[in-house]
Design a protein around this motif. Sequence first.
Motif, PDB file in Angstrom:
ATOM      1  N   HIS A  30     -13.378 -59.102 103.207  1.00  0.00           N
ATOM      2  CA  HIS A  30     -12.371 -59.947 103.845  1.00  0.00           C
ATOM      3  C   HIS A  30     -11.191 -59.108 104.347  1.00  0.00           C
ATOM      4  O   HIS A  30     -10.347 -58.685 103.556  1.00  0.00           O
ATOM      5  CB  HIS A  30     -11.907 -61.016 102.851  1.00  0.00           C
ATOM      6  CG  HIS A  30     -10.973 -62.037 103.430  1.00  0.00           C
ATOM      7  ND1 HIS A  30     -11.376 -63.012 104.298  1.00  0.00           N
ATOM      8  CD2 HIS A  30      -9.650 -62.221 103.283  1.00  0.00           C
ATOM      9  CE1 HIS A  30     -10.351 -63.757 104.647  1.00  0.00           C
ATOM     10  NE2 HIS A  30      -9.283 -63.298 104.049  1.00  0.00           N
ATOM     11  N   ASN A  31     -11.160 -58.847 105.636  1.00  0.00           N
ATOM     12  CA  ASN A  31     -10.076 -58.088 106.281  1.00  0.00           C
ATOM     13  C   ASN A  31      -9.676 -56.850 105.478  1.00  0.00           C
ATOM     14  O   ASN A  31      -8.510 -56.647 105.152  1.00  0.00           O
ATOM     15  CB  ASN A  31      -8.863 -58.985 106.496  1.00  0.00           C
ATOM     16  CG  ASN A  31      -9.202 -60.177 107.370  1.00  0.00           C
ATOM     17  OD1 ASN A  31      -9.614 -60.015 108.498  1.00  0.00           O
ATOM     18  ND2 ASN A  31      -9.068 -61.371 106.830  1.00  0.00           N
ATOM     19  N   GLN A  32     -10.675 -56.051 105.190  1.00  0.00           N
ATOM     20  CA  GLN A  32     -10.500 -54.876 104.332  1.00  0.00           C
ATOM     21  C   GLN A  32      -9.392 -53.948 104.841  1.00  0.00           C
ATOM     22  O   GLN A  32      -9.234 -53.791 106.053  1.00  0.00           O
ATOM     23  CB  GLN A  32     -11.810 -54.106 104.272  1.00  0.00           C
ATOM     24  CG  GLN A  32     -11.980 -53.324 103.007  1.00  0.00           C
ATOM     25  CD  GLN A  32     -13.274 -52.553 103.022  1.00  0.00           C
ATOM     26  OE1 GLN A  32     -14.020 -52.591 103.987  1.00  0.00           O
ATOM     27  NE2 GLN A  32     -13.538 -51.820 101.951  1.00  0.00           N
ATOM     28  N   GLY A  33      -8.635 -53.384 103.899  1.00  0.00           N
ATOM     29  CA  GLY A  33      -7.622 -52.395 104.269  1.00  0.00           C
ATOM     30  C   GLY A  33      -6.286 -52.993 104.656  1.00  0.00           C
ATOM     31  O   GLY A  33      -5.299 -52.278 104.737  1.00  0.00           O
ATOM     32  N   LYS A  34      -6.262 -54.296 104.922  1.00  0.00           N
ATOM     33  CA  LYS A  34      -4.976 -54.908 105.291  1.00  0.00           C
ATOM     34  C   LYS A  34      -4.407 -55.667 104.096  1.00  0.00           C
ATOM     35  O   LYS A  34      -5.154 -56.235 103.311  1.00  0.00           O
ATOM     36  CB  LYS A  34      -5.174 -55.890 106.447  1.00  0.00           C
ATOM     37  CG  LYS A  34      -5.585 -55.215 107.732  1.00  0.00           C
ATOM     38  CD  LYS A  34      -5.430 -56.189 108.895  1.00  0.00           C
ATOM     39  CE  LYS A  34      -6.156 -55.715 110.130  1.00  0.00           C
ATOM     40  NZ  LYS A  34      -7.111 -56.675 110.657  1.00  0.00           N
ATOM     41  N   ARG A  35      -3.091 -55.689 104.022  1.00  0.00           N
ATOM     42  CA  ARG A  35      -2.459 -56.448 102.942  1.00  0.00           C
ATOM     43  C   ARG A  35      -2.654 -57.945 103.152  1.00  0.00           C
ATOM     44  O   ARG A  35      -2.474 -58.435 104.273  1.00  0.00           O
ATOM     45  CB  ARG A  35      -0.976 -56.157 102.923  1.00  0.00           C
ATOM     46  CG  ARG A  35      -0.688 -54.823 102.303  1.00  0.00           C
ATOM     47  CD  ARG A  35       0.799 -54.596 102.255  1.00  0.00           C
ATOM     48  NE  ARG A  35       1.075 -53.493 101.355  1.00  0.00           N
ATOM     49  CZ  ARG A  35       2.191 -52.803 101.373  1.00  0.00           C
ATOM     50  NH1 ARG A  35       3.137 -53.103 102.224  1.00  0.00           N
ATOM     51  NH2 ARG A  35       2.355 -51.827 100.514  1.00  0.00           N
ATOM     52  N   CYS A  36      -2.935 -58.658 102.066  1.00  0.00           N
ATOM     53  CA  CYS A  36      -3.124 -60.106 102.157  1.00  0.00           C
ATOM     54  C   CYS A  36      -1.875 -60.772 102.742  1.00  0.00           C
ATOM     55  O   CYS A  36      -1.968 -61.687 103.549  1.00  0.00           O
ATOM     56  CB  CYS A  36      -3.390 -60.711 100.790  1.00  0.00           C
ATOM     57  SG  CYS A  36      -4.561 -59.807  99.769  1.00  0.00           S
TER      58      CYS A  36
ATOM     59  N   ARG B  67       2.786 -56.694  96.545  1.00  0.00           N
ATOM     60  CA  ARG B  67       2.276 -56.826  97.904  1.00  0.00           C
ATOM     61  C   ARG B  67       0.900 -56.188  98.057  1.00  0.00           C
ATOM     62  O   ARG B  67       0.364 -56.111  99.146  1.00  0.00           O
ATOM     63  CB  ARG B  67       3.279 -56.216  98.896  1.00  0.00           C
ATOM     64  CG  ARG B  67       4.690 -56.776  98.693  1.00  0.00           C
ATOM     65  CD  ARG B  67       5.659 -56.307  99.750  1.00  0.00           C
ATOM     66  NE  ARG B  67       5.405 -56.921 101.027  1.00  0.00           N
ATOM     67  CZ  ARG B  67       5.212 -56.255 102.157  1.00  0.00           C
ATOM     68  NH1 ARG B  67       5.241 -54.956 102.145  1.00  0.00           N
ATOM     69  NH2 ARG B  67       5.001 -56.900 103.267  1.00  0.00           N
ATOM     70  N   ASP B  68       0.316 -55.697  96.947  1.00  0.00           N
ATOM     71  CA  ASP B  68      -0.998 -55.059  97.046  1.00  0.00           C
ATOM     72  C   ASP B  68      -2.130 -56.091  97.021  1.00  0.00           C
ATOM     73  O   ASP B  68      -1.978 -57.195  96.507  1.00  0.00           O
ATOM     74  CB  ASP B  68      -1.185 -54.063  95.888  1.00  0.00           C
ATOM     75  CG  ASP B  68      -0.860 -54.669  94.547  1.00  0.00           C
ATOM     76  OD1 ASP B  68      -1.679 -54.567  93.624  1.00  0.00           O
ATOM     77  OD2 ASP B  68       0.220 -55.298  94.419  1.00  0.00           O
ATOM     78  N   ARG B  69      -3.268 -55.729  97.564  1.00  0.00           N
ATOM     79  CA  ARG B  69      -4.420 -56.623  97.628  1.00  0.00           C
ATOM     80  C   ARG B  69      -4.915 -57.002  96.228  1.00  0.00           C
ATOM     81  O   ARG B  69      -5.300 -58.136  95.982  1.00  0.00           O
ATOM     82  CB  ARG B  69      -5.574 -55.963  98.404  1.00  0.00           C
ATOM     83  CG  ARG B  69      -5.349 -55.872  99.892  1.00  0.00           C
ATOM     84  CD  ARG B  69      -6.419 -55.027 100.556  1.00  0.00           C
ATOM     85  NE  ARG B  69      -7.747 -55.625 100.519  1.00  0.00           N
ATOM     86  CZ  ARG B  69      -8.189 -56.503 101.431  1.00  0.00           C
ATOM     87  NH1 ARG B  69      -7.436 -56.873 102.418  1.00  0.00           N
ATOM     88  NH2 ARG B  69      -9.403 -56.993 101.325  1.00  0.00           N
TER      89      ARG B  69
ATOM     90  N   SER C 267       0.112 -59.810 104.867  1.00  0.00           N
ATOM     91  CA  SER C 267       0.349 -59.632 106.298  1.00  0.00           C
ATOM     92  C   SER C 267      -0.208 -60.821 107.079  1.00  0.00           C
ATOM     93  O   SER C 267       0.181 -61.048 108.223  1.00  0.00           O
ATOM     94  CB  SER C 267      -0.246 -58.315 106.798  1.00  0.00           C
ATOM     95  OG  SER C 267      -1.648 -58.336 106.695  1.00  0.00           O
ATOM     96  N   CYS C 268      -1.118 -61.595 106.490  1.00  0.00           N
ATOM     97  CA  CYS C 268      -1.643 -62.789 107.165  1.00  0.00           C
ATOM     98  C   CYS C 268      -1.293 -64.069 106.419  1.00  0.00           C
ATOM     99  O   CYS C 268      -1.090 -65.106 107.032  1.00  0.00           O
ATOM    100  CB  CYS C 268      -3.155 -62.715 107.310  1.00  0.00           C
ATOM    101  SG  CYS C 268      -3.738 -61.325 108.298  1.00  0.00           S
TER     102      CYS C 268
END
Length: 231
Positions: free
Chosen positions: A113-119, A86-88, A121-122
């Motif tokens: 690209h949406n730094q800091g959030k898990r891919c 689940r990591d970027r 999650s979107c």
Amino acid sequence: MLLLRFVVLPATLFSAKPHQEAKVVREMAKPMRYAGMTACRECHADEYDAKLKAQHRTIGCENCHGPALVHVADKTDKSAFPPKHRDREFCLGCHGYVSSRPNGFPQVDGGKHNQGKRCVSCHDPHDPTPPETPKDCSGCHGRIARIKAVSTHAQLACNECHQVSEQHFKDPRSALPSKPQMRQACASCHDSASKAPKDADASLKRVDFKAHGRTYVCWECHYAHLPEGPK
Ligand code: HEC
Ligand code: HEC
Ligand code: HEC
Ligand code: HEC
Ligand code: HEC
Ligand code: HEC
Ligand code: HEC
Ligand code: HEC
């Protein structure tokens, strides 16, 4: 000589065949680790069906989840549950920006690209179509956008030379944009015989279309996204 060739020296010196045979035996002796994609269908029909219709259809389940034969053999063994990455970094391994990736391959800049959030999650990993279509060509043509950004054509919008339909953003290969076909595509700005565009910068470099580059199309010599050529 004959004795040396056929009796004394080993056959492996003269032919690749013994090496190939030994390799096959060696590989066959290894335990099987992968179950194959169809094996997952029986119990994970939701993920299987979602993936089959979506952009990740060409990627095997075990490409992301690792070898899962043990899990298929015993679905109750918790210690053998396939990992879920689940990591970027995991997604960026394939989608991070690398200039040699093929034209149109979706790439993002991990730092922006949406730094800091898990891919995840979107994006659903089994159907990663983004919640909205990319707004910019650079979402998929990062290489070209980056080259152009440092060229003398930096100020030119992509649609100055390409007609792009909305459909190209949703399903790129089903509606390819136009590409310039004739040298006239460059005439409005660079033909010394042309006055248009009226408000053009006087410093715009113009050439005699009848003589310059003879009858070749301009982009046989000037890459339109870096027309002055590499420095
Ligand atoms: C015989 C049925 C069966 C088959 C075949 C099977 N699984 Fe599973 N799988 C399960 C069960 C049961 C669980 C645990 C319950 C759950 O979370 O759904 C599970 C869980 C998982 C999980 C989640 C693990 C977690 O930590 O939540 C993944 C990932 C997974 N399976 C991948 C695969 C892949 C890839 C394949 C094909 C190679 C596969 N499975 C084949 C039954 C199966
Ligand atoms: C592009 C990589 C990728 C591929 C290909 C892929 N998965 Fe997954 N899968 C993931 C990730 C990442 C998660 C974790 C998602 C999360 O936790 O939000 C996941 C989660 C799961 C889960 C657990 C679902 C849950 O609700 O916890 C199962 C089961 C699963 N995948 C099965 C499969 C099967 C079967 C296939 C093949 C048909 C497959 N996956 C293909 C990346 C992938
Ligand atoms: C093994 C390489 C691989 C991995 C790992 C991978 N992808 Fe992909 N991804 C692909 C390929 C191949 C395509 C299809 C590209 C095409 O059609 O040209 C794709 C397509 C996509 C798209 C484009 C969907 C669209 O509608 O345009 C998104 C978004 C995406 N992946 C997100 C993810 C996310 C999020 C992860 C991590 C959970 C991930 N990918 C992991 C290879 C990968
Ligand atoms: C906050 C939500 C969000 C997160 C987190 C996120 N994305 Fe996206 N992603 C989007 C949206 C919205 C778009 C479409 C608009 C755009 O291009 O910005 C998109 C577009 C993309 C595209 C191009 C889409 C295409 O069709 O070609 C790729 C590839 C992609 N994302 C991969 C990733 C990867 C890899 C990660 C993790 C490193 C990630 N995304 C994290 C929301 C998100
Ligand atoms: C969702 C991803 C995506 C977006 C956004 C996107 N493209 Fe594309 N584009 C592709 C793919 C995939 C191809 C096909 C590449 C191939 O087949 O080699 C392609 C091909 C092209 C081609 C080549 C057509 C041909 O006949 O060779 C042009 C020109 C092009 N795109 C221009 C653009 C422009 C300009 C924009 C922005 C207005 C844009 N694209 C936005 C994915 C995208
Ligand atoms: C000055 C005009 C011009 C501009 C501005 C322009 N292009 Fe092009 N583009 C061309 C020409 C000319 C070709 C090559 C046509 C051929 O080879 O048949 C081309 C080819 C392409 C191709 C096909 C692959 C390749 O590399 O040859 C893609 C994709 C593409 N352009 C995308 C873009 C994107 C994205 C932008 C904006 C960032 C852009 N173009 C801006 C003129 C332009
Ligand atoms: C909308 C106007 C416009 C179009 C169309 C256009 N260009 Fe340009 N071009 C410019 C501008 C502005 C510059 C940078 C300023 C300058 O060189 O005077 C430039 C620079 C150049 C240069 C570099 C000149 C130097 O400094 O050495 C070349 C070569 C060139 N363009 C070729 C082309 C080719 C080939 C095409 C057709 C595919 C094209 N241009 C289409 C506006 C345009
Ligand atoms: C056979 C190769 C070739 C072709 C075809 C070609 N060019 Fe050039 N072009 C060159 C070279 C080499 C130069 C640099 C030397 C010079 O100034 O003549 C150049 C220079 C230029 C310049 C800069 C002139 C300046 O004053 O610095 C522009 C603008 C230009 N080309 C536009 C075009 C356009 C537009 C076309 C299509 C009608 C085209 N070229 C076709 C080889 C070519």
